[in-house]
Design a protein around this motif. Structure first.
Motif, PDB file in Angstrom:
ATOM      1  N   ASP A  59      59.138  75.214 131.861  1.00  0.00           N
ATOM      2  CA  ASP A  59      59.076  76.430 131.044  1.00  0.00           C
ATOM      3  C   ASP A  59      58.457  76.144 129.678  1.00  0.00           C
ATOM      4  OD1 ASP A  59      61.369  74.832 130.579  1.00  0.00           O
ATOM      5  OD2 ASP A  59      62.310  76.468 129.459  1.00  0.00           O
TER       6      ASP A  59
ATOM      7  N   ILE B 251      54.559  75.598 130.066  1.00  0.00           N
ATOM      8  CA  ILE B 251      53.784  76.828 130.263  1.00  0.00           C
ATOM      9  C   ILE B 251      53.795  77.694 129.008  1.00  0.00           C
ATOM     10  CG2 ILE B 251      53.641  78.950 131.614  1.00  0.00           C
ATOM     11  CD1 ILE B 251      54.867  77.397 133.948  1.00  0.00           C
TER      12      ILE B 251
ATOM     13  N   CYS C  36      51.772  77.770 137.059  1.00  0.00           N
ATOM     14  CA  CYS C  36      52.211  79.154 137.256  1.00  0.00           C
ATOM     15  C   CYS C  36      52.559  79.421 138.722  1.00  0.00           C
ATOM     16  CB  CYS C  36      51.128  80.118 136.781  1.00  0.00           C
ATOM     17  SG  CYS C  36      50.914  80.178 134.984  1.00  0.00           S
TER      18      CYS C  36
ATOM     19  N   ARG D  79      55.676  81.447 137.964  1.00  0.00           N
ATOM     20  CA  ARG D  79      55.604  82.142 136.680  1.00  0.00           C
ATOM     21  C   ARG D  79      54.539  83.234 136.818  1.00  0.00           C
ATOM     22  NH1 ARG D  79      58.790  79.327 132.928  1.00  0.00           N
ATOM     23  NH2 ARG D  79      58.366  81.168 131.652  1.00  0.00           N
ATOM     24  N   THR D  80      54.882  84.274 137.585  1.00  0.00           N
ATOM     25  CA  THR D  80      53.938  85.329 137.940  1.00  0.00           C
ATOM     26  C   THR D  80      53.457  86.100 136.725  1.00  0.00           C
ATOM     27  OG1 THR D  80      55.128  85.547 140.035  1.00  0.00           O
ATOM     28  CG2 THR D  80      53.599  87.304 139.460  1.00  0.00           C
TER      29      THR D  80
ATOM     30  N   GLU E 119      53.051  85.099 133.627  1.00  0.00           N
ATOM     31  CA  GLU E 119      52.062  84.329 132.859  1.00  0.00           C
ATOM     32  C   GLU E 119      50.707  84.335 133.570  1.00  0.00           C
ATOM     33  OE1 GLU E 119      55.118  83.429 133.307  1.00  0.00           O
ATOM     34  OE2 GLU E 119      55.995  82.759 131.404  1.00  0.00           O
ATOM     35  N   LEU E 120      50.720  84.197 134.911  1.00  0.00           N
ATOM     36  CA  LEU E 120      49.466  84.207 135.660  1.00  0.00           C
ATOM     37  C   LEU E 120      48.817  85.593 135.621  1.00  0.00           C
ATOM     38  CD1 LEU E 120      47.478  82.676 137.398  1.00  0.00           C
ATOM     39  CD2 LEU E 120      48.916  83.155 139.396  1.00  0.00           C
TER      40      LEU E 120
END
Length: 626
Positions: free
Chosen positions: A494, A497, A512, A517-518, A520-521
């Motif tokens: 975490d 990212i 991601c 980490r949807t 952020e992507l």
């Protein structure tokens, strides 16, 4: 405190005093376990000329921003004698009229200082003399402050001779000693009737507990002299394996570890190979507060007999050192799980044999260890997930050896470079003034911990995340990919990212997707989609397979991010190359399976653009879709 633990297995018949290095021996008053609750004076206890002395530790370092990575000498000024162990010896010189005392004689065989986990007691183990003394730490510290209430209380609580090893057990001021005793053996090697057998010497594990003595102020005012605590024997430990197992060394902690050699009862072991077993009280005995030795049983699994053993403050992590290798276990009774092992200390010169670990200590979740001329740090991996491999990272903090030239000039190399310093038998003590305090044969030394990677690792291990983030923000972007992998191994993807804005696109996308980490992507595609498409258009493009762009689109569709993938298709159309147009048709077709109206319109838009670019339907996939 200092661990002058054995470099090999003990020969129980002929213990060698020369195995104990000479030099100043120290233990910490506060910042370490000695001194008890309420004592916040940073200081150090040490033994010199048969006396226990105390001195204050001052802050000798500049601010972190201006700190240079150098080893600093820590002086012990204004030392105060707290307790006289034996009569001191002095050198003298004769003049024509008198005999003048020149200086006290040094201790030829200094004791190893072993504080109890509770902080109430301090053991002085004289391994060369095979004896021990236990002092009450509170009574010593009262003498340092000059409080008259402690003047009538003797710090000396217990002592013993013919002792081969000593260990504290748990937090309740219990301890074990390995004592050489006379045992009668029959012809078959079994313990038998003393009237019909020969008498031989054999080690035995004896258990004791300490109880503080309550003394009234009136009694002290009347001149009464009392000991601060009394010692109660709770019996001898029955060692697993019977009389063919010979105890050789003890290691303290939440469970007592007994290192043994396997041999017949009337002969001594002819090999250094052996096993170690852990002993703890039965659950029922703990509930009933039964301290007897008969309530102890073996727990967990056996391990090869270690040279050193250390536990963390919570009693969950156990580090075992054998030679130059250290293994770390997770204790979760009845399970005792190996997390990982690493070779820490190499040879002091090229071609020389690897040197043994001589000191081992956990400090706030970080394992520090040292060899005869170097100090190292071991960062543990992610312990939160049971099914995740615990990856260990090892770095050298300081060394007497020259640093290898390979890799030191690379701008992408973020590995800490050891400080070159003269170190002689360094032993780990504690943190002090932003550095690592070690004791050596030439006195106290403060080693720098100023490298960003070391600082981030120590702060995260101590759960000081916000302070660690300040160091993460200050890390040059050229090292963000390296730091990201370090954070991931600590279980902090975490932070990688969220806080590392200099990550390469490949690393960021991989993180991601791997850690789901949807959001952020999705934000990356929405804000920088055109740049992303151009950079990754050639990634993982194999004939008949899915490209990286298609894989990203499939992942986002699996997360029901249809609008995001629709925008991605639009960005692919704007890119206009044949390869990405094929990806656009594939993704548009998949969108149509989820949203027939929107997907159909999107497919027609892609095909219309392709037909304008290739009127003769030169793209095979377009022909099949038509």
């Amino acid at each position: 405190a200092i661990d002058y633990t054995l470099m090999g297995k003990i020969n129980v018949l002929k213990p060698s005093a020369s195995a104990v290095p000479a030099g100043p021996i120290h233990t910490i008053i506060s910042g370490g376990p000695v001194g008890g609750v309420g004592n916040n004076r940073p200081g150090v206890l040490f033994v010199e000329n048969q006396s226990v002395l105390a001195s204050r530790l001052g802050s000798s370092r500049s601010s972190i921003e201006n700190r240079r990575p150098t080893v600093e000498k820590v002086d012990l000024a204004d030392a105060m004698v707290l307790y006289q162990l034996e009569k001191a010896s002095y050198t003298t010189r004769d003049t024509r009229i008198s005999k003048i005392v020149s200086s006290p004689l040094p201790v030829t065989s200094p004791p190893r200082l072993i504080p109890s986990p509770s902080g109430r007691y301090l053991c002085l183990l004289w391994e060369g003399k095979k004896k021990y003394d236990i002092l009450h730490a509170g009574s010593l510290l009262v003498r340092e402050t000059g409080d008259v209430r402690g003047q009538g209380v003797s710090p000396s609580c217990d002592s013993g001779d013919n002792v081969l090893s000593f260990a504290w057990i748990g937090d309740d001021d219990q301890f074990a000693v390995l004592r050489q005793v006379e045992v009668d053996f029959g012809q078959d090697g079994e313990v038998a009737d003393p009237d019909t057998t020969d008498t031989k010497s054999r080690p035995r594990v004896e258990l004791f507990k300490l109880a503080e003595v309550e003394v009234g102020a009136a009694e002290l005012a009347g001149g009464a002299g009392v000991a601060a605590a009394t010692t109660v024997s709770v019996g001898s430990l029955t060692v697993r394996g019977g009389d063919r197992v010979v105890p050789q060394v003890l290691f303290g902690g939440p469970a007592l570890c007994v290192g043994c050699s396997i041999t017949s009862a009337n002969t001594m072991p002819d090999t250094e190979e052996g096993m170690a077993y852990f002993y703890s009280r039965k659950s029922g005995a703990i509930v009933e507060n039964d301290d007897r030795a008969s309530t102890y049983m073996t727990v967990g699994t056996s391990i090869p007999c270690p040279d050193l053993l250390a536990w963390d403050d919570d009693g969950l992590l156990c580090a075992v050192a054998i030679g130059s290798r250290v293994a770390i276990y997770l204790s979760d009774p009845p399970k005792f799980t190996l997390l990982g092992s690493v070779n820490v200390v190499g040879g002091s010169r090229l071609g020389e044999a690897e040197q043994p670990i001589i000191s081992l200590k956990f400090i706030h979740g970080v394992l520090y260890c040292s060899g005869p001329s170097s100090v190292h740090v071991v960062f543990l991996g992610n312990l939160a997930e049971d099914d995740t491999v615990c990856e260990l990272d090892t770095y050298t903090i300081a060394s007497s050896r020259s640093v290898p030239l390979q890799g030191t000039d690379s701008p992408d190399n973020f590995t800490p470079t050891p400080v070159i310093a003269s170190l002689a038998q360094p032993h780990i003590l504690t943190y002090h003034s932003g550095g690592l305090l070690v004791s050596s044969d030439v006195g106290l030394r403060l080693l720098p911990l100023s490298h960003p990677l070391i600082r981030i690792g120590t702060l995260l291990a101590a759960n000081l995340t916000e302070k660690a983030r300040k160091w993460i923000f200050d890390t040059p972007k050229a090292h963000h990919d390296f730091l990201a992998q370090f954070l991931i191994r600590r279980g902090r993807a975490d932070l990688a990212i969220r806080d590392l804005n200099g990550l390469s696109l490949e690393v960021l996308i991989d993180l991601c997707i791997k850690y789901e980490r949807t959001s952020e992507l999705e934000n990356l595609i929405n804000t920088h989609g055109g740049q992303v498409v151009k950079e990754i258009s050639s990634w993982a493009r194999e004939e008949g397979g899915y490209s990286a762009i298609s894989a990203i689109g499939l992942y986002m569709l699996g997360k029901n991010k249809i609008d995001c993938v629709t925008r991605l298709v639009g960005q692919l159309i704007n890119c206009g190359t044949d390869e990405v147009l094929v990806d656009a048709i594939k993704l548009a077709t998949l969108i149509g399976a989820l949203d027939q109206n929107g997907g159909g319109t999107l497919v027609r838009s892609v095909i219309d653009y392709v037909n304008q670019k290739h009127p003769a339907n030169q793209v095979t996939l377009v022909s099949s879709v038509n």
